[in-house]
Write a protein that holds these residues in place. Structure first.
Motif, PDB file in Angstrom:
ATOM      1  N   GLN A  73      51.255  37.299  32.555  1.00  0.00           N
ATOM      2  CA  GLN A  73      51.471  37.162  31.110  1.00  0.00           C
ATOM      3  C   GLN A  73      51.021  38.419  30.363  1.00  0.00           C
ATOM      4  OE1 GLN A  73      49.830  33.327  29.623  1.00  0.00           O
ATOM      5  NE2 GLN A  73      49.886  32.722  31.776  1.00  0.00           N
ATOM      6  N   ALA A  74      49.888  38.982  30.790  1.00  0.00           N
ATOM      7  CA  ALA A  74      49.394  40.197  30.136  1.00  0.00           C
ATOM      8  C   ALA A  74      50.379  41.351  30.329  1.00  0.00           C
ATOM      9  CB  ALA A  74      48.032  40.560  30.707  1.00  0.00           C
ATOM     10  N   ILE A  75      50.953  41.454  31.524  1.00  0.00           N
ATOM     11  CA  ILE A  75      51.946  42.499  31.795  1.00  0.00           C
ATOM     12  C   ILE A  75      53.188  42.290  30.924  1.00  0.00           C
ATOM     13  CG2 ILE A  75      53.540  43.384  33.548  1.00  0.00           C
ATOM     14  CD1 ILE A  75      51.297  42.779  35.627  1.00  0.00           C
ATOM     15  N   GLU A  76      53.628  41.036  30.839  1.00  0.00           N
ATOM     16  CA  GLU A  76      54.815  40.720  30.031  1.00  0.00           C
ATOM     17  C   GLU A  76      54.592  41.059  28.554  1.00  0.00           C
ATOM     18  OE1 GLU A  76      57.555  36.825  28.857  1.00  0.00           O
ATOM     19  OE2 GLU A  76      56.131  36.703  30.524  1.00  0.00           O
ATOM     20  N   LYS A  77      53.366  40.831  28.073  1.00  0.00           N
ATOM     21  CA  LYS A  77      53.044  41.100  26.672  1.00  0.00           C
ATOM     22  C   LYS A  77      52.638  42.554  26.434  1.00  0.00           C
ATOM     23  CE  LYS A  77      51.317  36.392  25.813  1.00  0.00           C
ATOM     24  NZ  LYS A  77      52.138  35.994  24.668  1.00  0.00           N
ATOM     25  N   LYS A  78      52.602  43.344  27.532  1.00  0.00           N
ATOM     26  CA  LYS A  78      52.219  44.755  27.462  1.00  0.00           C
ATOM     27  C   LYS A  78      50.808  44.941  26.881  1.00  0.00           C
ATOM     28  CE  LYS A  78      56.888  46.723  27.206  1.00  0.00           C
ATOM     29  NZ  LYS A  78      57.492  45.584  27.890  1.00  0.00           N
ATOM     30  N   LEU A  79      49.892  44.102  27.342  1.00  0.00           N
ATOM     31  CA  LEU A  79      48.508  44.173  26.888  1.00  0.00           C
ATOM     32  C   LEU A  79      47.715  45.153  27.760  1.00  0.00           C
ATOM     33  CD1 LEU A  79      47.818  40.347  26.429  1.00  0.00           C
ATOM     34  CD2 LEU A  79      48.365  42.018  24.651  1.00  0.00           C
TER      35      LEU A  79
ATOM     36  N   ASP B 112      48.729  44.410  44.167  1.00  0.00           N
ATOM     37  CA  ASP B 112      50.164  44.716  44.189  1.00  0.00           C
ATOM     38  C   ASP B 112      50.720  44.819  42.762  1.00  0.00           C
ATOM     39  OD1 ASP B 112      50.084  44.637  46.945  1.00  0.00           O
ATOM     40  OD2 ASP B 112      50.796  42.553  47.076  1.00  0.00           O
ATOM     41  N   LEU B 113      50.339  43.887  41.911  1.00  0.00           N
ATOM     42  CA  LEU B 113      50.817  43.907  40.527  1.00  0.00           C
ATOM     43  C   LEU B 113      50.283  45.122  39.768  1.00  0.00           C
ATOM     44  CD1 LEU B 113      50.509  40.121  39.628  1.00  0.00           C
ATOM     45  CD2 LEU B 113      52.625  41.471  39.578  1.00  0.00           C
ATOM     46  N   ALA B 114      49.026  45.458  40.037  1.00  0.00           N
ATOM     47  CA  ALA B 114      48.434  46.618  39.360  1.00  0.00           C
ATOM     48  C   ALA B 114      49.165  47.898  39.742  1.00  0.00           C
ATOM     49  CB  ALA B 114      46.954  46.722  39.719  1.00  0.00           C
ATOM     50  N   ARG B 115      49.430  48.046  41.023  1.00  0.00           N
ATOM     51  CA  ARG B 115      50.122  49.250  41.483  1.00  0.00           C
ATOM     52  C   ARG B 115      51.554  49.302  40.976  1.00  0.00           C
ATOM     53  NH1 ARG B 115      47.570  49.000  47.614  1.00  0.00           N
ATOM     54  NH2 ARG B 115      45.748  50.350  47.190  1.00  0.00           N
ATOM     55  N   ALA B 116      52.237  48.154  41.006  1.00  0.00           N
ATOM     56  CA  ALA B 116      53.641  48.115  40.573  1.00  0.00           C
ATOM     57  C   ALA B 116      53.781  48.422  39.089  1.00  0.00           C
ATOM     58  CB  ALA B 116      54.243  46.747  40.886  1.00  0.00           C
ATOM     59  N   ASN B 117      52.717  48.133  38.318  1.00  0.00           N
ATOM     60  CA  ASN B 117      52.787  48.321  36.868  1.00  0.00           C
ATOM     61  C   ASN B 117      51.884  49.443  36.370  1.00  0.00           C
ATOM     62  OD1 ASN B 117      54.467  45.884  35.659  1.00  0.00           O
ATOM     63  ND2 ASN B 117      53.255  45.085  37.366  1.00  0.00           N
ATOM     64  N   ASN B 118      51.400  50.242  37.336  1.00  0.00           N
ATOM     65  CA  ASN B 118      50.576  51.411  36.995  1.00  0.00           C
ATOM     66  C   ASN B 118      49.371  51.040  36.121  1.00  0.00           C
ATOM     67  OD1 ASN B 118      50.000  54.166  37.228  1.00  0.00           O
ATOM     68  ND2 ASN B 118      51.018  54.639  35.288  1.00  0.00           N
ATOM     69  N   LEU B 119      48.674  49.972  36.521  1.00  0.00           N
ATOM     70  CA  LEU B 119      47.501  49.501  35.786  1.00  0.00           C
ATOM     71  C   LEU B 119      46.225  50.052  36.406  1.00  0.00           C
ATOM     72  CD1 LEU B 119      48.442  45.712  35.472  1.00  0.00           C
ATOM     73  CD2 LEU B 119      48.843  47.523  33.790  1.00  0.00           C
ATOM     74  N   PRO B 120      45.204  50.319  35.608  1.00  0.00           N
ATOM     75  CA  PRO B 120      43.925  50.741  36.175  1.00  0.00           C
ATOM     76  C   PRO B 120      43.320  49.604  37.001  1.00  0.00           C
ATOM     77  CG  PRO B 120      43.711  50.335  33.804  1.00  0.00           C
ATOM     78  CD  PRO B 120      45.173  50.267  34.124  1.00  0.00           C
ATOM     79  N   VAL B 121      42.847  49.923  38.197  1.00  0.00           N
ATOM     80  CA  VAL B 121      42.351  48.896  39.100  1.00  0.00           C
ATOM     81  C   VAL B 121      41.135  49.403  39.864  1.00  0.00           C
ATOM     82  CG1 VAL B 121      44.064  49.605  40.842  1.00  0.00           C
ATOM     83  CG2 VAL B 121      42.937  47.383  41.050  1.00  0.00           C
ATOM     84  N   TYR B 122      40.121  48.576  39.968  1.00  0.00           N
ATOM     85  CA  TYR B 122      38.973  48.848  40.837  1.00  0.00           C
ATOM     86  C   TYR B 122      39.131  47.972  42.069  1.00  0.00           C
ATOM     87  CZ  TYR B 122      34.304  48.523  42.836  1.00  0.00           C
ATOM     88  OH  TYR B 122      33.248  48.514  43.713  1.00  0.00           O
ATOM     89  N   ILE B 123      39.330  48.605  43.213  1.00  0.00           N
ATOM     90  CA  ILE B 123      39.506  47.887  44.471  1.00  0.00           C
ATOM     91  C   ILE B 123      38.144  47.781  45.161  1.00  0.00           C
ATOM     92  CG2 ILE B 123      40.710  47.802  46.673  1.00  0.00           C
ATOM     93  CD1 ILE B 123      42.915  49.518  45.438  1.00  0.00           C
ATOM     94  N   LEU B 124      37.670  46.553  45.290  1.00  0.00           N
ATOM     95  CA  LEU B 124      36.375  46.314  45.920  1.00  0.00           C
ATOM     96  C   LEU B 124      36.393  46.701  47.384  1.00  0.00           C
ATOM     97  CD1 LEU B 124      35.628  42.728  44.546  1.00  0.00           C
ATOM     98  CD2 LEU B 124      34.400  44.778  43.920  1.00  0.00           C
TER      99      LEU B 124
END
Length: 337
Positions: free
Chosen positions: A103-109, A122-134
């Motif tokens: 939903q956040a991706i759809e709303k461009k938040l 997978d979603l973070a990478r596909a949408n170029n989102l900042p991600v901390y991978i544990l």
């Protein structure tokens, strides 16, 4: 007492989890627009929501943004471009959190993702989102509820990078050093407390900056020790719970109120603790008081978490429970599909 080595090692690694996540999460590159947020919403479930609860309670009077925690499928209507969404799931596959992230991706938040793998990555990478991978090297138990140091450190790191909080390396290191010095004494106190809790229903009572930490303890007692537990906060409980200690007697006689008292609470709240304890005891309900040792709020937050992590470990051993098995949660998830 026969303790699970992976759980013991993980509990001992709490300060290492905190420092690792604090350092590494701040290395994540954020968009230049990730500044001046008015709100932060941490989306997570169970063990993966614990970090958000802790940070919300601790930073309520420190953060420039209001912080809330969502444990559900749908984002609230108030979220907008001035709301940072933190999607947190240890496995990366928690369905409620995945739903919120979509939903956040759809709303461009604006979104920051915390996970060890799975769909969130997978979603973070596909949408170029900042991600901390544990990298869960300090969690040999592989249990999300015991990875709370990672969760708190990562949220702190994300909020620090956004300018929402002002914690420093030195402040985090002070907590790390404090825990490593106090772990031996906390183990001793935890083993004693577990023996007192055995056969009782622990009711955890805290206030202000410690309410999130007590929620961590409640969660771990449920899942690891297979013990019913509940938590309440002062002053709220003074307006209702004291009248609920009479009936049914066969239930109230099994309660054990555990008070986490702190000299850093508001002075009026400090005055309420001995009075509340007196009322509880006058209702023939058992009590135990733990007096905080840490000399600042962040130390006390982690003191509660560290103590509670040892308590759940010792209590589970007394009940001869497997601290890693969660058969009813697994059963529920299988049937839900």
């Amino acid at each position: 007492m026969d303790l699970n080595k992976d759980v013991l090692d993980t509990v001992n690694f709490l300060p290492d989890q905190l420092w690792e996540a604090w350092e590494e999460s701040r290395k994540v590159t954020l968009p230049v627009t990730f500044k001046n947020f008015k709100r932060v919403l941490v989306c997570g479930m169970g063990g993966s929501a614990l970090g958000g609860r802790v940070v919300k309670a601790y930073a309520s009077d420190k953060s420039s943004a209001s912080i809330d925690v969502l444990t559900d499928y749908s984002l609230p209507s108030y979220v907008d471009s001035q709301t940072l969404i933190i999607a947190s799931s240890y496995s990366g596959n928690t369905e409620e959190t995945v739903s919120c992230l979509n939903q956040a991706i759809e709303k461009k938040l604006p979104v920051f993702v915390i996970a060890a793998g799975g769909k969130l990555i997978d979603l973070a990478r596909a949408n170029n989102l900042p991600v901390y991978i544990l990298n869960p090297k300090f969690n040999p138990s592989n249990q999300p509820r015991l990875a709370v140091g990672y969760s708190i450190g990562a949220i702190f790191g994300a909020l620090s990078n956004c300018g929402a909080i002002n914690e420093t390396d030195n402040e985090i290191l002070e907590v790390v050093d404090f825990l490593k010095v106090e772990q031996g004494e906390l183990k001793t106190k935890a083993e004693e407390l577990a023996g007192i809790i055995r056969g009782k229903t622990p009711i955890l009572v805290a206030s202000e900056h410690l309410t999130g930490a007590v929620h961590v303890v409640k969660n771990q007692l449920n899942e690891s020790a297979k013990s019913f537990s509940a938590s309440f906060d002062i002053p709220e409980l003074n307006h209702h719970l004291m009248e609920g200690l009479k009936n049914p007697n066969d239930v109230t006689s099994k309660l054990l109120f555990i008070f986490f008292s702190s000299g850093l609470y508001h002075e009026r709240i400090q005055k309420r603790y001995p009075l509340t304890k007196e009322v509880v005891e006058k209702n023939n309900v058992a009590t135990y008081e733990y007096k905080m040792v840490g000399d600042n709020k962040l130390k006390q937050v982690f003191e509660v978490i560290q103590l509670g992590s040892y308590v759940q470990m010792y209590l589970g051993a007394l009940y001869q429970e497997d601290p890693l098995a969660i058969p009813w949660v697994d059963y529920f998830k299988e049937k839900l599909v």
